[in-house]
Design a protein around this motif. Structure first.
Motif, PDB file in Angstrom:
ATOM      1  N   ARG A  58      36.961  36.967  35.814  1.00 47.99           N
ATOM      2  CA  ARG A  58      38.317  37.461  35.547  1.00 47.99           C
ATOM      3  C   ARG A  58      39.119  37.880  36.765  1.00 47.99           C
ATOM      4  NH1 ARG A  58      39.352  35.363  30.711  1.00 47.99           N
ATOM      5  NH2 ARG A  58      37.583  35.666  29.320  1.00 47.99           N
ATOM      6  N   PHE A  59      38.464  38.352  37.825  1.00 48.62           N
ATOM      7  CA  PHE A  59      39.205  39.001  38.907  1.00 48.62           C
ATOM      8  C   PHE A  59      40.153  38.050  39.627  1.00 48.62           C
ATOM      9  CE2 PHE A  59      39.183  40.698  43.407  1.00 48.62           C
ATOM     10  CZ  PHE A  59      40.149  41.657  43.169  1.00 48.62           C
ATOM     11  N   LEU A  60      39.634  37.022  40.261  1.00 51.38           N
ATOM     12  CA  LEU A  60      40.516  36.140  41.032  1.00 51.38           C
ATOM     13  C   LEU A  60      41.533  35.411  40.158  1.00 51.38           C
ATOM     14  CD1 LEU A  60      38.093  34.684  43.747  1.00 51.38           C
ATOM     15  CD2 LEU A  60      39.773  36.527  43.969  1.00 51.38           C
ATOM     16  N   PRO A  61      41.139  34.853  38.990  1.00 49.52           N
ATOM     17  CA  PRO A  61      42.173  34.232  38.142  1.00 49.52           C
ATOM     18  C   PRO A  61      43.249  35.217  37.708  1.00 49.52           C
ATOM     19  CG  PRO A  61      39.989  33.525  37.453  1.00 49.52           C
ATOM     20  CD  PRO A  61      39.790  34.631  38.440  1.00 49.52           C
ATOM     21  N   GLY A  62      42.874  36.493  37.540  1.00 46.73           N
ATOM     22  CA  GLY A  62      43.835  37.480  37.075  1.00 46.73           C
ATOM     23  C   GLY A  62      44.865  37.886  38.112  1.00 46.73           C
ATOM     24  N   LEU A  63      44.546  37.705  39.388  1.00 44.93           N
ATOM     25  CA  LEU A  63      45.479  38.137  40.435  1.00 44.93           C
ATOM     26  C   LEU A  63      46.811  37.403  40.339  1.00 44.93           C
ATOM     27  CD1 LEU A  63      43.118  38.448  43.543  1.00 44.93           C
ATOM     28  CD2 LEU A  63      43.822  40.216  41.911  1.00 44.93           C
ATOM     29  N   GLU A  64      46.758  36.095  40.129  1.00 44.68           N
ATOM     30  CA  GLU A  64      47.997  35.325  40.033  1.00 44.68           C
ATOM     31  C   GLU A  64      48.766  35.695  38.768  1.00 44.68           C
ATOM     32  OE1 GLU A  64      49.592  30.686  40.256  1.00 44.68           O
ATOM     33  OE2 GLU A  64      47.450  31.125  40.314  1.00 44.68           O
ATOM     34  N   LYS A  65      48.046  35.846  37.657  1.00 49.45           N
ATOM     35  CA  LYS A  65      48.714  36.185  36.401  1.00 49.45           C
ATOM     36  C   LYS A  65      49.436  37.526  36.489  1.00 49.45           C
ATOM     37  CE  LYS A  65      45.384  33.669  33.525  1.00 49.45           C
ATOM     38  NZ  LYS A  65      44.321  33.797  32.485  1.00 49.45           N
ATOM     39  N   THR A  76      45.832  45.338  46.268  1.00 48.32           N
ATOM     40  CA  THR A  76      45.516  44.284  45.302  1.00 48.32           C
ATOM     41  C   THR A  76      44.448  44.744  44.322  1.00 48.32           C
ATOM     42  OG1 THR A  76      46.084  42.518  46.855  1.00 48.32           O
ATOM     43  CG2 THR A  76      44.598  41.951  45.054  1.00 48.32           C
ATOM     44  N   ALA A  77      43.350  45.280  44.860  1.00 46.20           N
ATOM     45  CA  ALA A  77      42.228  45.682  44.011  1.00 46.20           C
ATOM     46  C   ALA A  77      42.622  46.804  43.060  1.00 46.20           C
ATOM     47  CB  ALA A  77      41.054  46.106  44.887  1.00 46.20           C
ATOM     48  N   ALA A  78      43.301  47.831  43.579  1.00 45.83           N
ATOM     49  CA  ALA A  78      43.665  48.973  42.737  1.00 45.83           C
ATOM     50  C   ALA A  78      44.682  48.574  41.673  1.00 45.83           C
ATOM     51  CB  ALA A  78      44.208  50.101  43.604  1.00 45.83           C
ATOM     52  N   ARG A  79      45.670  47.779  42.057  1.00 43.90           N
ATOM     53  CA  ARG A  79      46.671  47.364  41.072  1.00 43.90           C
ATOM     54  C   ARG A  79      46.055  46.488  39.984  1.00 43.90           C
ATOM     55  NH1 ARG A  79      52.665  46.425  43.713  1.00 43.90           N
ATOM     56  NH2 ARG A  79      52.772  48.413  44.846  1.00 43.90           N
ATOM     57  N   TYR A  80      45.077  45.676  40.344  1.00 38.23           N
ATOM     58  CA  TYR A  80      44.425  44.860  39.334  1.00 38.23           C
ATOM     59  C   TYR A  80      43.830  45.752  38.244  1.00 38.23           C
ATOM     60  CZ  TYR A  80      41.272  41.790  36.866  1.00 38.23           C
ATOM     61  OH  TYR A  80      40.628  41.108  35.859  1.00 38.23           O
ATOM     62  N   HIS A  81      43.118  46.807  38.638  1.00 38.47           N
ATOM     63  CA  HIS A  81      42.496  47.688  37.655  1.00 38.47           C
ATOM     64  C   HIS A  81      43.541  48.408  36.817  1.00 38.47           C
ATOM     65  CE1 HIS A  81      38.266  47.254  38.730  1.00 38.47           C
ATOM     66  NE2 HIS A  81      38.685  47.119  39.972  1.00 38.47           N
ATOM     67  N   TYR A  82      44.606  48.818  37.435  1.00 41.71           N
ATOM     68  CA  TYR A  82      45.662  49.527  36.718  1.00 41.71           C
ATOM     69  C   TYR A  82      46.327  48.627  35.682  1.00 41.71           C
ATOM     70  CZ  TYR A  82      50.120  51.993  35.999  1.00 41.71           C
ATOM     71  OH  TYR A  82      51.216  52.613  35.454  1.00 41.71           O
ATOM     72  N   LEU A  83      46.686  47.422  36.087  1.00 41.50           N
ATOM     73  CA  LEU A  83      47.445  46.537  35.212  1.00 41.50           C
ATOM     74  C   LEU A  83      46.564  45.867  34.159  1.00 41.50           C
ATOM     75  CD1 LEU A  83      49.713  44.907  37.950  1.00 41.50           C
ATOM     76  CD2 LEU A  83      50.397  46.625  36.260  1.00 41.50           C
ATOM     77  N   SER A  84      45.400  45.379  34.547  1.00 43.67           N
ATOM     78  CA  SER A  84      44.549  44.668  33.592  1.00 43.67           C
ATOM     79  C   SER A  84      44.032  45.601  32.507  1.00 43.67           C
ATOM     80  CB  SER A  84      43.383  43.991  34.309  1.00 43.67           C
ATOM     81  OG  SER A  84      42.542  44.942  34.928  1.00 43.67           O
ATOM     82  N   ASN A  85      43.701  46.834  32.885  1.00 41.51           N
ATOM     83  CA  ASN A  85      43.236  47.782  31.874  1.00 41.51           C
ATOM     84  C   ASN A  85      44.351  48.194  30.929  1.00 41.51           C
ATOM     85  OD1 ASN A  85      40.275  48.733  32.157  1.00 41.51           O
ATOM     86  ND2 ASN A  85      40.983  48.561  34.266  1.00 41.51           N
TER      87      ASN A  85
END
Length: 360
Positions: A58-65, A76-85
């Motif tokens: 999920r991580f790398l595919p989710g970055l573009e989305k 990048t890492a922190a925002r991914y957790h904030y937004l995906s959750n």
């Protein structure tokens, strides 16, 4: 056949919410089963494998989305957790100090360890989540300078799980990718300074569908990892016991969310199985029969696309239904007559009275 239409473009949000809770409870229950029946070490190993697998998928595919490409690694890492959750309905806070240091905080109540379950989850299991995902983000981003520093853990009696991603000015060793600094304190969350949530303008039904999918993803990942770790026979016992208990415990409220009665007859349970399948995104129908109603399900969204799936995966999942039926009417039996995962055109079950017990 008494058919029911597949989910429409405007499905019942309450049903999707019930499915989310159904699989959320299964995931939490599975970890607790491992803690109580195999111990914290083996529970932690399973949790590590689940979160590392989800990270890779999920991580790398989710970055573009999520529009996170090109940002500094810590951000990048922190925002991914904030937004995906947020998409999954999990409350996370985000605080960016500098481009090299960004915090995330999972405030109580914790989603994964729902309700009183949090009292049974050892800190070792929570650390396995961080090892499986948070400590691996730098590797996936292709940098040797990114690590995660955990400053609090809920299981230790602290007010939430919190920590920060830090981009160091040097390459770090593998053991530095995750470290603990219990004396540090996260800054206060300011929603005005946080990234815009992708769910901010979503209608309720879309939110519930996303949250259903989020919870189902945990079961989709956990069952194959359980089988890989323990083998099919032990996994069928551990996962099946969990599923049976969750099915019994959550049947009544799930049936109510589906708008169905719990009168104890076989046809009512057939209606429940069809409604549950459709709320999961599957095609299902049922047919009356003098020998007991037959339920037919021609898709399996939960495990769709997974290669070389062990037969034990169905056995574990099917125990959710077995458990639910035992709560609906303990005098009925669910018999599997055809299996989609073994080349049949569908899953088919018959619901019929149990044979009378013979006394010797």
């Amino acid at each position: 056949m008494k058919t029911s239409t597949p989910p429409s473009s405007s499905p019942d949000a309450a049903r999707w919410s019930a499915v989310a809770e159904w699989y959320h409870a299964f995931f939490t229950g599975l970890v607790m089963t491992l803690v109580t029946r195999r111990g914290a070490r083996q529970a932690s190993e399973l949790v590590f494998n689940i979160f590392r697998r989800q990270h890779h998928e999920r991580f790398l595919p989710g970055l573009e989305k999520l529009g996170l490409l090109g940002l500094p690694p810590a951000v990048t890492a922190a925002r991914y957790h904030y937004l995906s959750n947020a998409i999954g309905g999990v409350h996370v806070e985000y605080m960016e100090e500098t481009p090299e240091k960004a915090w995330v905080r999972y405030a109580p109540p914790r989603w994964a360890w729902h309700g009183t379950a949090i009292c049974a989850i050892p800190g070792e299991v929570s650390r396995a989540v961080l090892r499986g995902w948070h400590g691996h983000n730098g590797v996936s981003l292709g940098t040797k300078r990114l690590g995660f520093v955990c400053t609090k853990q809920t299981m230790d009696g602290q007010p939430g799980l919190e920590g920060y991603y830090r981009e160091y000015d040097r390459d770090i060793e593998p053991e530095e990718r995750l470290r603990f600094a219990r004396g540090e304190e996260a800054p206060d969350f300011d929603a005005a300074r946080a990234p815009v949530l992708p769910t901010a303008d979503w209608p309720q039904e879309r939110l519930q569908k996303a949250r259903r999918n989020y919870a189902m993803e945990y079961a989709r990942t956990a069952i194959p990892e359980l089988i890989a770790l323990f083998g099919p026979f032990d996994a069928a016992y551990l996962g099946g016991m969990t599923a049976r208990l969750i099915g019994m415990q959550f049947y009544a409220e799930t049936a109510r969310a589906m708008g169905l009665p719990c009168r104890g007859d076989a046809d009512d349970f057939a209606r429940f199985m069809v409604a549950l399948a459709q709320a999961q995104g599957d095609r299902a129908q049922w047919q009356a029969s003098p020998q007991g109603p037959v339920v037919r399900q021609t898709s399996w969204k939960l495990m769709s696309g997974l290669p070389a799936l062990s037969a034990a995966a169905f056995d574990i999942w099917n125990d959710l239904l077995d458990g639910a039926l035992s709560a609906h009417n303990r005098r009925l039996r669910l018999t599997v007559e055809s299996r989609l995962d073994q080349g049949g055109g569908a899953f088919e079950w018959r619901i019929a009275p149990r044979p009378a017990q013979t006394t010797f």
